[in-house]
Design a protein around this motif. Structure first.
Motif, mmCIF file in Angstrom:
data_model
loop_
_atom_site.group_PDB
_atom_site.id
_atom_site.type_symbol
_atom_site.label_atom_id
_atom_site.label_comp_id
_atom_site.label_asym_id
_atom_site.label_seq_id
_atom_site.Cartn_x
_atom_site.Cartn_y
_atom_site.Cartn_z
ATOM 1 N N TYR A 3 2.906 -41.377 54.454
ATOM 2 C CA TYR A 3 3.429 -41.669 53.307
ATOM 3 C C TYR A 3 4.283 -40.432 52.721
ATOM 4 N N ILE A 4 4.916 -40.670 51.729
ATOM 5 C CA ILE A 4 5.575 -39.676 50.988
ATOM 6 C C ILE A 4 4.740 -39.134 50.135
ATOM 7 N N LYS A 5 4.866 -37.665 50.111
ATOM 8 C CA LYS A 5 4.006 -37.153 49.184
ATOM 9 C C LYS A 5 4.430 -37.326 47.792
ATOM 10 N N PRO A 6 3.165 -37.209 46.902
ATOM 11 C CA PRO A 6 3.183 -37.804 45.387
ATOM 12 C C PRO A 6 4.261 -37.083 44.522
ATOM 13 N N GLU A 7 4.571 -35.771 44.800
ATOM 14 C CA GLU A 7 5.425 -35.386 44.000
ATOM 15 C C GLU A 7 6.914 -35.616 44.406
ATOM 16 N N VAL A 8 7.165 -35.975 45.629
ATOM 17 C CA VAL A 8 8.408 -36.567 46.026
ATOM 18 C C VAL A 8 8.581 -37.875 45.723
ATOM 19 N N GLN A 9 7.618 -38.636 45.847
ATOM 20 C CA GLN A 9 7.734 -40.130 45.408
ATOM 21 C C GLN A 9 7.917 -40.172 43.804
ATOM 22 N N LEU A 10 7.359 -39.335 43.052
ATOM 23 C CA LEU A 10 7.435 -39.426 41.590
ATOM 24 C C LEU A 10 8.775 -38.936 41.254
ATOM 25 N N LEU A 11 9.375 -38.033 42.041
ATOM 26 C CA LEU A 11 10.772 -37.529 41.658
ATOM 27 C C LEU A 11 11.616 -38.682 41.711
ATOM 28 N N TYR A 12 11.645 -39.608 42.871
ATOM 29 C CA TYR A 12 12.306 -40.638 43.021
ATOM 30 C C TYR A 12 12.285 -41.571 41.774
ATOM 31 N N LYS A 13 11.007 -41.898 41.335
ATOM 32 C CA LYS A 13 10.700 -42.828 40.238
ATOM 33 C C LYS A 13 11.314 -42.239 39.026
ATOM 34 N N ALA A 14 11.211 -40.807 38.867
ATOM 35 C CA ALA A 14 11.741 -40.140 37.573
ATOM 36 C C ALA A 14 13.055 -40.144 37.448
ATOM 37 N N GLY A 15 13.888 -39.866 38.642
ATOM 38 C CA GLY A 15 15.214 -39.743 38.627
ATOM 39 C C GLY A 15 16.118 -40.974 38.823
ATOM 40 N N GLU B 162 2.069 -28.683 43.414
ATOM 41 C CA GLU B 162 3.197 -29.877 43.172
ATOM 42 C C GLU B 162 3.673 -30.244 41.843
ATOM 43 N N MET B 163 2.885 -29.963 40.887
ATOM 44 C CA MET B 163 3.282 -30.159 39.441
ATOM 45 C C MET B 163 4.444 -29.271 39.192
ATOM 46 N N GLU B 164 4.643 -27.967 39.759
ATOM 47 C CA GLU B 164 5.608 -27.025 39.550
ATOM 48 C C GLU B 164 6.723 -27.574 40.219
ATOM 49 N N TRP B 165 6.742 -27.860 41.508
ATOM 50 C CA TRP B 165 7.794 -28.277 42.351
ATOM 51 C C TRP B 165 8.455 -29.335 41.353
ATOM 52 N N LEU B 166 7.679 -30.450 41.064
ATOM 53 C CA LEU B 166 8.140 -31.703 40.364
ATOM 54 C C LEU B 166 8.896 -31.277 39.065
ATOM 55 N N GLN C 71 17.609 -31.874 38.240
ATOM 56 C CA GLN C 71 18.371 -33.131 38.091
ATOM 57 C C GLN C 71 18.891 -33.176 36.626
ATOM 58 N N PHE C 72 17.956 -33.043 35.883
ATOM 59 C CA PHE C 72 18.105 -33.080 34.323
ATOM 60 C C PHE C 72 18.069 -31.980 33.396
ATOM 61 N N PRO C 73 19.071 -31.012 33.518
ATOM 62 C CA PRO C 73 19.150 -30.000 32.783
ATOM 63 C C PRO C 73 19.076 -30.111 31.122
ATOM 64 N N GLU C 74 19.317 -31.350 30.908
ATOM 65 C CA GLU C 74 19.385 -31.742 29.394
ATOM 66 C C GLU C 74 18.116 -32.118 29.157
ATOM 67 N N GLY C 75 16.946 -32.092 30.080
ATOM 68 C CA GLY C 75 15.908 -32.315 29.652
ATOM 69 C C GLY C 75 15.519 -33.883 30.053
ATOM 70 N N HIS C 76 13.993 -34.168 30.425
ATOM 71 C CA HIS C 76 13.447 -35.327 31.039
ATOM 72 C C HIS C 76 12.062 -35.610 30.072
ATOM 73 N N SER C 77 11.666 -36.712 29.984
ATOM 74 C CA SER C 77 10.701 -37.233 29.192
ATOM 75 C C SER C 77 9.123 -36.593 29.818
ATOM 76 N N TRP C 78 9.245 -36.531 31.304
ATOM 77 C CA TRP C 78 8.071 -36.163 32.077
ATOM 78 C C TRP C 78 7.711 -34.915 32.054
ATOM 79 N N ILE C 79 8.908 -34.040 31.735
ATOM 80 C CA ILE C 79 8.485 -32.450 31.840
ATOM 81 C C ILE C 79 7.453 -32.001 30.972
ATOM 82 N N GLY C 80 7.331 -32.550 29.753
ATOM 83 C CA GLY C 80 6.266 -31.885 29.129
ATOM 84 C C GLY C 80 4.798 -32.128 29.445
ATOM 85 N N PHE C 81 4.879 -33.120 30.458
ATOM 86 C CA PHE C 81 3.483 -33.372 30.931
ATOM 87 C C PHE C 81 3.051 -32.533 32.142
#
Length: 200
Positions: free
Chosen positions: A143-155, A178-182, A189-199
């Protein structure tokens, strides 16, 4: 062309493993099921099931599946038959059913690579080794690793409510690396920011 996009009777993870067990290609469960395999339990209902393969192995997979399945390419909001020998350069999504009238059973996502690296198509500077994007359950289901799958979902163009809930469910299980990679990937992908980064 088919328009019955809600006509689903998805295979189980076990059945998907049986279908792909003898196909000589790299593959893995993706989407919400990938996160639940990492979690070790079913966290929510899933209306479909996704499998990823590398684009360059599409013909190997097609030739193996065409014996028992009909494959449709999703392009510009339409589902058209994927013809024998047709190489899909830019199509990313394949829908699979037993026949022209039966429900959809699984989707195949074509992912890109370069040399031995997986390439994230939405931001091509984001890469990982092909083997580094997969993880395996105790019974050997990839299965796709969680940090990679979450990138697809967030992106994606629109982050759905269920994607954010998936993120919240898996976040406590992510290792620091994994958190750091994500986080770094989202910043690329979002140099202007993304709502998930704060978590993260």
């Amino acid at each position: 062309m088919r328009t019955d996009i809600d006509n689903w009777s998805p295979l189980s993870v076990i059945e998907i493993k049986e279908v792909f067990a003898h196909i000589p290609s790299m593959w893995g469960i993706a989407g919400g099921w990938a996160l639940d395999l990492h979690l070790g339990k079913k966290s929510r209902e899933h209306s479909d099931i996704d499998v990823v393969i590398f684009r360059e192995e599409q013909q190997v997979v097609y030739q193996s599946l065409k014996v028992d399945w009909i494959l449709y390419k999703a392009e510009a909001g339409k589902l058209k038959p994927w013809k024998d020998g047709e190489y899909l350069e830019s199509t990313n999504d394949i829908w699979v059913s037993k026949n022209e009238d039966s429900p959809w059973t699984f989707q195949i996502m074509l992912i890109d690579s370069e040399n031995n690296d997986w390439i994230y198509r939405r931001e091509k500077s984001i890469k990982k080794g092909k083997n580094e994007i997969f993880q395996w359950t105790n019974n050997g289901t990839p299965y796709i690793k969680p940090e990679v799958q979450l990138l697809y979902k967030a992106g994606s163009k629109q982050v759905r409510e269920k994607d954010f809930k998936d993120f919240q469910t898996i976040l406590p299980l992510l290792l620091p690396k994994e958190m750091e990679w994500l986080k770094l990937s989202l910043k690329k992908q979002f140099p202007e920011g993304h709502s998930w980064i704060g978590f993260l």
